[in-house]
Design a protein around this motif. Sequence first.
Motif, PDB file in Angstrom:
ATOM      1  N   SER A  87       0.801  -1.230   0.000  1.00  0.00           N
ATOM      2  CA  SER A  87       0.000   0.000   0.000  1.00  0.00           C
ATOM      3  C   SER A  87       0.835   1.282   0.000  1.00  0.00           C
ATOM      4  O   SER A  87       0.333   2.350  -0.360  1.00  0.00           O
ATOM      5  N   ASP A  88       2.107   1.208   0.401  1.00  0.00           N
ATOM      6  CA  ASP A  88       2.902   2.428   0.520  1.00  0.00           C
ATOM      7  C   ASP A  88       3.723   2.737  -0.731  1.00  0.00           C
ATOM      8  O   ASP A  88       4.526   3.666  -0.742  1.00  0.00           O
ATOM      9  N   VAL A  89       3.531   1.997  -1.811  1.00  0.00           N
ATOM     10  CA  VAL A  89       4.274   2.237  -3.051  1.00  0.00           C
ATOM     11  C   VAL A  89       3.565   3.322  -3.865  1.00  0.00           C
ATOM     12  O   VAL A  89       2.350   3.283  -4.051  1.00  0.00           O
ATOM     13  N   ASP A  90       4.328   4.312  -4.346  1.00  0.00           N
ATOM     14  CA  ASP A  90       3.778   5.389  -5.162  1.00  0.00           C
ATOM     15  C   ASP A  90       3.681   4.922  -6.607  1.00  0.00           C
ATOM     16  O   ASP A  90       4.697   4.773  -7.300  1.00  0.00           O
ATOM     17  N   LEU A  91       2.450   4.700  -7.076  1.00  0.00           N
ATOM     18  CA  LEU A  91       2.225   4.198  -8.432  1.00  0.00           C
ATOM     19  C   LEU A  91       1.909   5.316  -9.415  1.00  0.00           C
ATOM     20  O   LEU A  91       1.551   5.051 -10.562  1.00  0.00           O
ATOM     21  N   SER A  92       2.035   6.579  -8.972  1.00  0.00           N
ATOM     22  CA  SER A  92       1.707   7.708  -9.839  1.00  0.00           C
ATOM     23  C   SER A  92       2.909   8.632 -10.048  1.00  0.00           C
ATOM     24  O   SER A  92       2.748   9.754 -10.533  1.00  0.00           O
ATOM     25  N   ASN A  93       4.115   8.163  -9.711  1.00  0.00           N
ATOM     26  CA  ASN A  93       5.303   8.989  -9.874  1.00  0.00           C
ATOM     27  C   ASN A  93       5.951   8.758 -11.245  1.00  0.00           C
ATOM     28  O   ASN A  93       5.476   7.955 -12.065  1.00  0.00           O
ATOM     29  N   GLU A  94       7.051   9.451 -11.505  1.00  0.00           N
ATOM     30  CA  GLU A  94       7.716   9.357 -12.807  1.00  0.00           C
ATOM     31  C   GLU A  94       8.303   7.964 -13.044  1.00  0.00           C
ATOM     32  O   GLU A  94       8.329   7.481 -14.176  1.00  0.00           O
ATOM     33  N   GLN A  95       8.765   7.330 -11.985  1.00  0.00           N
ATOM     34  CA  GLN A  95       9.302   5.975 -12.139  1.00  0.00           C
ATOM     35  C   GLN A  95       8.218   5.012 -12.599  1.00  0.00           C
ATOM     36  O   GLN A  95       8.448   4.155 -13.459  1.00  0.00           O
ATOM     37  N   SER A  96       7.012   5.164 -12.051  1.00  0.00           N
ATOM     38  CA  SER A  96       5.903   4.299 -12.450  1.00  0.00           C
ATOM     39  C   SER A  96       5.466   4.587 -13.883  1.00  0.00           C
ATOM     40  O   SER A  96       5.090   3.678 -14.623  1.00  0.00           O
ATOM     41  N   LEU A  97       5.531   5.865 -14.280  1.00  0.00           N
ATOM     42  CA  LEU A  97       5.225   6.209 -15.672  1.00  0.00           C
ATOM     43  C   LEU A  97       6.229   5.560 -16.611  1.00  0.00           C
ATOM     44  O   LEU A  97       5.855   5.011 -17.669  1.00  0.00           O
TER      45      LEU A  97
END
Length: 218
Positions: free
Chosen positions: A173-183
């Motif tokens: 739940s604490d992973v950022d899925l909307s950052n540049e790395q995810s993009l």
Amino acid sequence: MAYGEHWEWRGFGGISPRFAKAYLLLPGFYDTHTVVDRYVWIPGLDVNAKFRKGEESGFKFKRLKQQQGNFEVWLEDEDELYEFPLEPEAWGALGQMLQDVDIELPSYPATPPDREDTARILEDVGCKIISVTKERETRKLENTDGTVLVEWASIKSPQPCTSIGLETYSDESDVDLSNEQSLHLIKEALDYLDIQNQPLLPMNYLDAVKQWARENKI
């Protein structure tokens, strides 16, 4: 599917045998299942709101938060998946959504509204309900940087076509899925599956429903 904010890419049209071969080599995530989604549509509405029968059955809101070309950040909140009959909280959320397009929802009914009651009331205030029947399966593409879910949906109605959707995913739940790395991760998945060379028109379900509501084909 990914809850919280996450990047997505989606296209409608067809796919090649090359894509099918690469897709079928991916490990499974959700087995093939049929869902019937009834989308609420009104000009200017920027929320993906739908009634669903099947997996995640109920009334669901999905909100567009950011766009970068054909890539989009969507918010899916577990608290915005409501069961039928709708409780006052869900009715309030629906009313708030419609206020943004200058539509007033009637007061909460004396009897909690089921699917058909809700659809009838929405149509009475000027919304269109677009029913979309689809058979879909989801697999996952993983590397050391993260996971992308790849959905293959065979749409039966209102128009036979294929939709391919990609979204960033984590079971933490604490992973950022909307950052540049995810993009970057979702762009890598598009390249790996050669999706940009498929006969697919990039668009989200809001755009597709707009076409179907106007009796157009994609």
